[in-house]
Scaffold this active site. Structure first.
Site, PDB file in Angstrom:
ATOM      1  N   ALA A  53       0.852  -1.194   0.000  1.00 40.11           N
ATOM      2  CA  ALA A  53       0.000   0.000   0.000  1.00 40.11           C
ATOM      3  C   ALA A  53       0.882   1.236   0.000  1.00 40.11           C
ATOM      4  O   ALA A  53       1.847   1.312   0.747  1.00 40.11           O
ATOM      5  CB  ALA A  53      -0.896  -0.008   1.238  1.00 40.11           C
ATOM      6  N   LYS A  81      -5.946   3.755  -4.761  1.00 36.91           N
ATOM      7  CA  LYS A  81      -6.210   3.911  -3.330  1.00 36.91           C
ATOM      8  C   LYS A  81      -6.525   5.377  -3.041  1.00 36.91           C
ATOM      9  O   LYS A  81      -5.750   6.262  -3.410  1.00 36.91           O
ATOM     10  CB  LYS A  81      -4.957   3.459  -2.561  1.00 36.91           C
ATOM     11  CG  LYS A  81      -4.972   3.770  -1.083  1.00 36.91           C
ATOM     12  CD  LYS A  81      -3.731   3.223  -0.386  1.00 36.91           C
ATOM     13  CE  LYS A  81      -3.681   3.680   1.055  1.00 36.91           C
ATOM     14  NZ  LYS A  81      -2.451   3.299   1.751  1.00 36.91           N
TER      15      LYS A  81
END
Ligand code: FAD
Length: 507
Positions: A53, A81
């Site tokens: 991430a 994201k």
């Protein structure tokens, strides 16, 4: 310490995300210069295999490398994201999103959350989230990039990526090798130092090879082969503030066939928390916990019972100590990635620190040699960056009303750095947030997490009361309306990925 030896060869030790990110950027310095760059890695040792991430500056990192976003995402099975959803942190049952973009925009020279608070006190019940595009899009599972809009009067979309870490490293490897970086396979079993200066002169490989250089980049992971094992730089341990010291990672399928949500999820458990990182083809999952409060078996069981489908690999158990090296640049060794330090993955900041470390290195680098001034500047700036991120992470653990486990009782009652105490006091008083030393996290980040964790703004900046009420309310209405308009017209995240950057088949 100074070494006035021209830098003709840079040796990068390690081929994980840090090693290949450094190689990709440094390879661009070769143009028009006599500079050799070697990278050594060991397939037998492998990489840490997690770290999927990212945060928005990583989009710029790839842009600066001039890599094609679609190609990179397709190759690394990536997704978009818009922020991080925190579940069960302030108290069980709570959920909030820390979004990448800002809440509203500055009005009268002050941050939006002050204006929102003033209207809230006057009876306007709209939650602050309706004034943030990324939160609303995440909530509805929608995604588009600003470039996709036909109009330029709408709020921009701030985003980052979820990536398969191994595939991303392979992507950068191709990039760096095409630009002349030479990869060496093998395990380093000795590091030679200059008897007088203590500078590293070469690394020896088990297979008999030797790599000499004037500058060494230590990307060897937690072991810190050069920075710690050879130079004994020392480590500042932050376990008392960030007590999690273990993780178990376990990727899985999404059995229900649902599209990947455009955000990372961090769900708090009784002695730590669980991440969910949705890629195109699978979810990355892991449970970060503190072994003083939970066993490895228990952590594994909790993880397995909270994932979206069948595991696609064996569990990967990891140990770490939160903190940082006492120096990130020592003599002619610069540590990047896990060899430099590790706070924990709660706000996806590790890859970002690799990125900023490389930026600083490139700015300071002089091919005439290594000087004390370079070392000092690099260390001072990096230490500040680490400290600001550390405080932000501690906030998540400390600002909680959870009292359902020994772990949360410890976190809730632990003493925190003075820098964080001051930030909390100012916010509680009148919502004031000062961004210090070019720190990474914005006012919206601090406000989102403080409010999300249950901290109440006691008041607002006095300037908010001077804003003309009718026209300001109209602006707020317009803001909310344009966000709603954009989100309504965005495609679902899954559809966007299928059209824009469908993942290449896995070999
Ligand atoms: P590694 O991947 O460990 O690579 C080390 C390299 O050094 C390997 O190539 C290895 O072969 C080589 N090496 C080591 N010793 C030798 C030797 N003797 N001889 C030759 N080669 C050697 N970061 C984020 O930004 N987002 C996240 O979501 C995130 N999640 C994480 C979750 C967990 C549980 C952990 C532990 C970390 C996470 N991180 C995350 C951090 C991220 O994984 C790392 O920052 C990133 O992968 C970089 O790792 P690295 O390249 O420094 O080390």
């Amino acid at each position: 310490m100074t070494q006035k030896k021209p830098i003709k060869k840079i040796v990068i030790v390690g081929g994980g995300t840090a090693g290949w990110m450094a190689a990709a950027v440094l390879s661009r310095l070769k143009t028009g210069r006599q500079l050799d760059i070697a990278l050594v890695e060991s397939e037998a040792i492998g990489t840490v295999g997690v770290g999927e991430a990212t945060i928005p500056p990583f989009v710029d990192f790839n842009r600066l490398l001039e890599v094609d976003e679609r190609e990179m995402l397709a190759a690394s099975q990536g997704s978009f994201k818009l922020g991080i959803q925190f579940v069960n942190w302030g108290k069980q049952g709570d959920s909030y999103i820390h979004p990448f973009g800002a809440y509203g925009y500055e009005m009268g020279g002050i941050s939006f959350h002050h204006v929102w608070h003033k209207f809230r006190e006057a009876g306007d019940n709209r939650p602050i989230q309706v004034f943030n595009l990324e939160t609303m899009a995440a909530h509805f599972g929608k995604f588009a990039r600003t470039q996709d809009y036909a109009r330029d009067d709408l709020p921009p979309v701030n985003y980052a990526y979820h990536l398969d870490a191994g595939r991303y490293a392979q992507f950068l490897r191709k990039y760096a090798e095409a630009r002349g970086v030479v990869r060496h396979e093998g395990r380093i079993n000795d590091v030679r130092l200059d008897g007088e200066s203590g500078f590293v002169t070469s690394v020896q490989l088990e297979n008999g090879g030797e790599l000499e250089g004037e500058l060494f980049i230590d990307c060897s992971g937690f072991r810190g082969l050069l920075i710690e094992q050879a130079l004994q730089t020392g480590y500042e341990d932050w376990t008392h503030w960030l007590p999690c010291n273990r993780a178990v990672a376990l990727p899985c399928n999404r059995d229900d066939g649902s599209p990947p949500p455009p955000y990372t999820r961090a769900t708090a458990h009784s002695a730590g928390w669980q991440w969910q990182v949705p890629l195109q083809h699978r979810n990355g999952n892991g449970h970060v916990y503190c072994d003083a409060f939970m066993s490895a078996d228990e952590a594994h069981d909790i993880l397995v019972s909270n994932i979206a489908g069948k595991p696609t690999a064996d569990p990967n158990h990891l140990r770490f100590v939160t903190g940082r090296r006492k120096k990130f640049w020592n003599r002619n060794v610069v540590a990047l990635g896990l060899s430099a330090g590790f706070m924990e993955p709660l706000e996806s900041t590790s890859i970002h620190l690799i990125n900023t470390g490389i930026n600083k290195l490139v700015s300071l680098l002089s091919l005439d040699g290594v000087t004390q001034a370079q070392e000092d500047a690099f260390n001072r700036l990096t230490a500040k960056e680490y400290a600001r991120i550390r405080d932000f992470l501690i906030l998540h653990y400390n600002a909680t009303s959870r009292d359902d486990s020994k772990f949360w009782n410890y976190c809730r009652t632990m003493s925190v750095p003075d820098t964080l105490t001051e930030k909390l006091e100012l916010f509680r008083m009148n919502g004031q947030i000062f961004r210090e030393d070019d720190e990474l996290f914005t006012e919206t980040s601090w406000a989102a997490v403080m409010m999300g964790q249950g901290i109440v703004m006691g008041g607002h900046n006095a300037v908010a009361d001077t804003l003309e009420e009718v026209s300001t309310r109209k602006e707020l209405d317009e803001m909310e309306k344009s966000i709603r308009f954009v989100v309504q017209h965005m495609p679902g995240h899954g559809d966007y990925l299928k059209r824009y950057c469908p993942a290449r088949a896995i070999a």
